[in-house]
Design a protein around this motif. Structure first.
Motif, short mmCIF file in Angstrom:
data_model
loop_
_atom_site.label_atom_id
_atom_site.label_comp_id
_atom_site.label_asym_id
_atom_site.label_seq_id
_atom_site.Cartn_x
_atom_site.Cartn_y
_atom_site.Cartn_z
N GLN A 54 0.86 0.59 1.49
CA GLN A 54 -0.13 0.98 0.48
C GLN A 54 0.38 2.17 -0.35
O GLN A 54 0.09 2.26 -1.54
CB GLN A 54 -1.46 1.32 1.15
CG GLN A 54 -2.19 0.13 1.74
CD GLN A 54 -2.48 -0.93 0.69
OE1 GLN A 54 -2.90 -0.64 -0.43
NE2 GLN A 54 -2.22 -2.19 1.05
N ARG A 57 2.68 0.73 -2.99
CA ARG A 57 1.92 0.14 -4.10
C ARG A 57 1.31 1.22 -4.97
O ARG A 57 1.25 1.09 -6.20
CB ARG A 57 0.83 -0.78 -3.55
CG ARG A 57 1.36 -2.10 -2.98
CD ARG A 57 0.23 -3.01 -2.55
NE ARG A 57 0.73 -4.29 -2.09
CZ ARG A 57 0.98 -5.32 -2.90
NH1 ARG A 57 0.78 -5.20 -4.19
NH2 ARG A 57 1.44 -6.46 -2.41
N CYS A 58 0.84 2.28 -4.34
CA CYS A 58 0.28 3.40 -5.09
C CYS A 58 1.34 4.02 -6.00
O CYS A 58 1.06 4.34 -7.17
CB CYS A 58 -0.27 4.44 -4.11
SG CYS A 58 -0.80 5.99 -4.88
#
Length: 534
Positions: A54, A57-58
């Protein structure tokens, strides 16, 4: 010989005792001792994670927001100096970078291994090899630098015997190990380490028995991230977490993007580690002033507040843009690039800041109606904002030519092009090669500013570390350049922007022309240069 009945009863009782024996508890004391290593002198916020996917992706979204593109890197073999792990660390790094660039296409990684002799010979051959038409700017170098096994170990045994018929025993053990990864980024121009662009992280691994259960703990910015380890992966899974964390950190530091927001830091000014990191960034860039000014010229132009050169010099347009953005952040309108503004800029949610109807436009000194500007540092007092006149209605033109108007070249002959807009404009150039593949080669990793002054035509490649040459097949190629009054790069679809010097999947010059026409509102100039073989 058949054992006596009493022995059989003893065996059954012993098995039951071994199965339920609480005296063999080793996990809890190991957890308590491990917690002392993980937490340290102060209690840290805890987060349970399954990995740093995550966060990757951030970072992808963050790089889009900050206009990061054309970051090209080599990665060498990441060695295991401990000789205790059998894991493909470099492959993990490649996967992490790929996941982090799914939408932004901001980072291109070139794998470099032991079979390429050494990095110096690789770079010297790069420009003459078709696959590497341009030299990557950075190199990632590092190793698994530490793997201390059994820092903490607890083991307990219990047994029962009745010679010669019975000999039963049980044992439990739990241990804690520490694994560390050190990575650095070097500049390929001189193979020097970039100051501050490093990642040094460690993970504490606790396991019980032979991988029956375990977890890993990472610490960053005062936060402890806890991850359960899969039975079949164990240490390799913990190493992957280290690699993903390192990629987020390295690219964030290299591009000066607030990567800590992707690691759960919600208030960087209240966090001691991030506050010091922002101060380090500001102090390093402000020491020469040029880098700091260019950073904000690029950022404010990307956000539609500024339309002018990215040259690291103050001008009335960047003064006005700084004043306007400071006001949006709740600061004074002083045209000052101080540490307070820098920190507020990195901590801001820029999606909530509305673009102005018109950016502050730069007009070259000497243009009629333009006030004179005084060079110098904006560190003490505000300067009165000025608004440059809107562009004139004179049609924009663009000239793309080779020396002596040459259009035919011998196979392998180098090509030099001159780009000359009729007025200050932003220029973007694409090549359709002998295989009908289309690549963007300007602006690029070497010159990120697309703006060309009419008084100073640009030569390609000039001093940039790439080459243009006639292909060996002698097949005609086409160079198409577009000129627009304002920077439209952020308004183009990613399929048209892509990565410099990389083929754009499925792209055609006609499709790219349509995208530029839409992004510029029809106000543009287009010029083709046809390359033919002698």
């Amino acid at each position: 010989m058949k054992p006596p009945r009493i022995v059989r009863f003893l065996a059954l009782g012993a098995i039951a005792a071994l199965a339920g024996c609480q005296a063999l508890e080793v996990k809890q004391p190991t957890l308590e001792q491990t917690a002392e290593i993980r937490v340290g002198p102060e209690q840290r916020p805890q987060r349970s994670i399954t990995g740093f996917s995550q966060s990757l992706r951030c970072m992808d979204t963050l790089m889009l927001d900050f206009g990061v593109r054309d970051v090209t890197m080599l990665t060498e073999e990441i060695t295991d100096e401990t000789k205790k792990l059998n894991a493909g660390t470099r492959d993990m790094l490649i996967s992490a970078v790929s996941d982090m660039s799914r939408r932004s296409r901001a980072v291109r990684l070139v794998a470099f291994g032991k079979d390429t002799l050494n990095v110096v010979s690789f770079l010297s051959a790069a420009q003459t090899t078709a696959v590497y038409q341009a030299i990557p700017r950075y190199d990632i170098k590092g190793s698994v630098s530490q793997f201390d096994e059994n820092l903490i170990k607890n083991q307990k045994d219990f047994g029962i015997g009745y010679f010669p018929y019975l000999n039963l025993g049980a044992a439990k053990d739990a241990s804690t190990s520490m694994l560390a990864l050190d990575l650095n980024v070097l500049s390929t121009s001189d193979m020097g380490v970039l100051p501050g662009v490093t990642s040094r992280n460690a993970v504490v691994i606790m396991k019980q028995g032979k991988g029956i259960d375990g977890d890993a703990a990472y610490k960053k910015f005062g936060i402890s991230y806890s991850m359960n380890l899969a039975r079949s992966e164990g240490q390799s899974q913990a190493l992957r977490g280290l690699v993903e964390l390192a990629v987020v950190e390295l690219i964030g530091k290299l591009t000066k993007t607030p990567y800590w927001s992707c690691l759960g830091v919600t208030d960087p000014k209240a966090n001691e580690e991030t506050r010091l990191e922002m101060l380090d960034w500001y102090s390093a860039m402000a020491s020469t002033r040029i880098e700091l000014i260019a950073y904000f010229q690029n950022q404010l132009r990307h956000r539609g507040f500024y339309d002018g050169p990215i040259d690291g010099e103050f001008n009335p347009a960047i003064d006005e843009a700084i004043s306007n953005y400071r006001e949006q952040l709740g600061l004074s309108r002083a045209a000052v690039l101080d540490e307070k503004f820098f920190s507020a800029f990195l901590a801001a949610d820029h999606s909530k800041i509305q673009r102005p109807a018109q950016p502050a436009r730069y007009v070259a000194p000497g243009t009629p109606g333009t006030p004179a500007s005084t060079p110098g540092s904006r560190t003490a007092a505000a300067t009165a904002p000025t608004t440059a006149p809107a562009p004139t209605a004179t049609p924009l033109k663009l000239s793309v030519s080779a020396p002596n108007q040459q259009t035919r070249f011998a196979r392998g002959e180098s090509i030099s092009l001159s780009l000359a807009p009729s007025q200050d404009a932003h220029v973007y150039c694409y090549l359709r090669d002998e295989e009908a593949k289309v690549i963007r080669f300007f602006p690029n990793r070497f010159t990120r500013d697309s703006r060309i002054a009419s008084a100073k035509p640009l030569t390609l490649p000039g001093s940039m570390r790439f080459q243009l040459s006639m292909n060996a097949k002698g097949v005609p190629e086409t160079v198409t350049c577009f000129a627009t009054p304002r920077d439209v790069m952020s308004s183009l679809p990613q399929a048209v922007v892509g990565i410099d010097f990389e083929p754009l999947p499925g792209a055609t010059l006609e499709m790219i022309s349509a995208a530029f026409d839409k992004a510029s509102g029809g106000t543009l100039a287009q010029e083709n240069f046809n390359v033919q073989a002698k």
